[in-house]
Motif scaffolding. Structure first.
Motif, short mmCIF file in Angstrom:
data_model
loop_
_atom_site.label_atom_id
_atom_site.label_comp_id
_atom_site.label_asym_id
_atom_site.label_seq_id
_atom_site.Cartn_x
_atom_site.Cartn_y
_atom_site.Cartn_z
N PHE A 60 13.35 48.79 37.22
CA PHE A 60 13.31 47.72 36.22
C PHE A 60 14.11 48.11 34.98
O PHE A 60 14.02 49.23 34.50
N GLY A 61 14.87 47.16 34.46
CA GLY A 61 15.55 47.36 33.18
C GLY A 61 15.46 46.10 32.35
O GLY A 61 15.46 44.99 32.89
N GLY A 62 15.35 46.27 31.05
CA GLY A 62 15.32 45.12 30.15
C GLY A 62 15.96 45.48 28.83
O GLY A 62 15.94 46.65 28.43
N VAL A 63 16.58 44.51 28.17
CA VAL A 63 17.22 44.77 26.87
C VAL A 63 16.93 43.64 25.91
O VAL A 63 16.74 42.48 26.31
N PHE A 64 16.89 43.98 24.62
CA PHE A 64 16.68 42.98 23.58
C PHE A 64 17.33 43.50 22.30
O PHE A 64 16.87 44.50 21.75
N GLN A 65 18.42 42.87 21.88
CA GLN A 65 19.15 43.25 20.66
C GLN A 65 19.57 44.72 20.69
O GLN A 65 20.57 45.07 21.28
N PHE A 66 18.79 45.62 20.06
CA PHE A 66 19.15 47.04 20.03
C PHE A 66 18.18 47.88 20.87
O PHE A 66 18.20 49.10 20.81
N GLU A 67 17.31 47.21 21.61
CA GLU A 67 16.27 47.93 22.33
C GLU A 67 16.45 47.82 23.84
O GLU A 67 16.91 46.80 24.34
N GLY A 68 16.05 48.89 24.51
CA GLY A 68 16.09 48.86 25.96
C GLY A 68 14.78 49.34 26.55
O GLY A 68 14.07 50.15 25.92
N GLN A 69 14.44 48.84 27.73
CA GLN A 69 13.24 49.28 28.45
C GLN A 69 13.61 49.62 29.88
O GLN A 69 14.55 49.04 30.44
N LEU A 70 12.85 50.54 30.43
CA LEU A 70 13.17 51.03 31.77
C LEU A 70 11.89 51.50 32.44
O LEU A 70 11.03 52.10 31.80
#
Ligand SMILES: [Zn+2]
Length: 392
Positions: A272-282
């Motif tokens: 799983f990967g996700g991004v929002f503006q300057f943030e990322g999740q994994l």
């Protein structure tokens, strides 16, 4: 070399080992001169190829083993390692042991290979593949067996956008045998700020076609399977069954939940990967491997407008680049069974501060999908009208 000069070396033992150039060695081999060729590299190095006729004995085992392998101490011995450094050490040992005519191959095997001289190999890889993947094969965690695993692996990338672009490029470079690409969109000029698998000339073309062409330029051996369609509840299971692992590079929650559910039903990992503006999740969602699924953490797809899209609030292009590369990294570790993955962990990155955090993410016994009494027993499709967020 005549008898006299050989004797003079024997009479005055010296610590200096003579060097021989790769060209001189090749000439002597071609002339059929009698000599012993001693390869002192480790097995994983030998797996990338060796010089024909070599005798193998690792540097550490020379003292105990060389007299067994090379009984005649008057015949010239040419020792080689990777770059011509360790072979000097080995040469000194042989001279101490009474070998009379000892050479170290200057520039070593890598020099021999760089000059395009003949290489033998016992491996199931072609000589081109041995060179292409040599830096993987040299790693003890990967080696020849690991590279063969990658070459036999099948990875599906959902979305050829900001996350899928770098993932696909690194996985193709790593030699993943089959890469599936699913995306029903065409390249827009606003994508090029972060979707690095596409080029300006690709604007207006289907993303899967553009991505396939770039991958084939990088690594023509990769089998690229394209699905120029939207992932739906009707096609998701039949597509996922063809793969070992899925990279979720989608940009909307309905697709992320669909990917999660289909990975659960087919029993494969969801990177799983996700991004929002300057943030990322994994994270890695893989209940069969002992970790949680997306619904363990977020049971329901968030409603529309709760989370704004990239096209509404913007995204720094480098951020999906980083997260997409991390997804490729997690995929490779999962496929090879090496290191520690993000299974059971949730990783976040703040690109503005470079603060990274890794949280524990455990399975939820009350999860509606992978819990004890699941409500979701088949693929459902979250209504895009209710909750789609779309960066396009
Ligand atoms: Zn779950």
């Amino acid at each position: 070399m005549d008898q006299n000069s050989q004797r003079s070396v024997a009479d005055k033992p010296s610590n200096t080992v003579k060097e021989i150039s790769i060209h001189e060695l090749r000439k002597r081999i071609q002339n059929g001169e009698r000599l012993f060729l001693l390869d002192i590299r480790e097995k994983r190095e030998i797996d990338t190829g060796y010089i024909k006729g070599a005798i193998f004995l690792e540097l550490e085992k020379i003292r105990e083993g060389v007299e067994e392998k090379i009984k005649e101490k008057d015949v010239p011995v040419v020792i080689y390692c990777g770059f011509g450094i360790k072979s000097l050490d080995a040469g000194r040992i042989l001279k101490e042991m009474g070998y009379k005519d000892v050479y170290s191959l200057r520039e070593g095997f890598e020099g021999w290979r760089a000059h395009g001289y003949e290489i033998e190999s016992d491996s199931r890889l072609s000589s081109e593949e041995l060179i292409r993947y040599s830096r993987h094969i040299l790693l003890k965690e990967i080696g020849l067996e690991g590279q063969l695993k990658l070459l036999n692996s099948r990875v599906l990338i959902v979305g050829c956008g900001g996350l899928g672009s770098p993932s696909a490029l690194y996985l193709a470079a790593a030699g993943i045998g089959t890469i599936g690409l699913i995306d029903n969109d065409c390249v827009d000029i606003s994508n090029l700020q972060r979707q690095i698998i596409h080029r300006t000339e690709d604007v207006g073309k289907p993303k899967v076609e553009s991505a396939k062409r770039t991958i084939e330029m990088l690594n023509p051996k990769v089998n690229v399977v394209t699905y120029n369609e939207r992932l739906t509840k009707d096609n998701v299971l039949s597509i996922f069954r063809e793969y070992d692992l899925v990279i979720d590079g989608s940009d909307n929650f309905p697709t992320k939940f669909l990917v999660n559910d289909a990975c659960f039903f087919t029993g494969i990992p969801d990177v799983f990967g996700g991004v929002f503006q300057f943030e990322g999740q994994l994270s890695v969602f893989y209940p069969r491997g002992g970790g949680p699924c997306l619904r363990c953490l977020f049971p329901l797809c968030p409603p529309r407008n709760v989370v704004p899209s990239c096209s509404e609030v913007g995204i720094l292009g480098v951020v999906p680049g980083l997260i997409g590369i991390f997804q490729a990294l997690e995929a490779i570790k999962l496929l090879l069974g090496i290191g520690e993955t993000l299974l059971g962990k949730f990783f976040t990155l703040d690109a503005l501060t470079m603060n990274v955090s890794t949280y524990k993410a455990q399975r939820n016994p009350a999860c509606p999908l992978c819990g004890k009494n699941p409500e979701i027993r088949e693929i459902i499709e979250e209504s895009p009208q209710v909750c789609e967020i779309n960066e396009r």
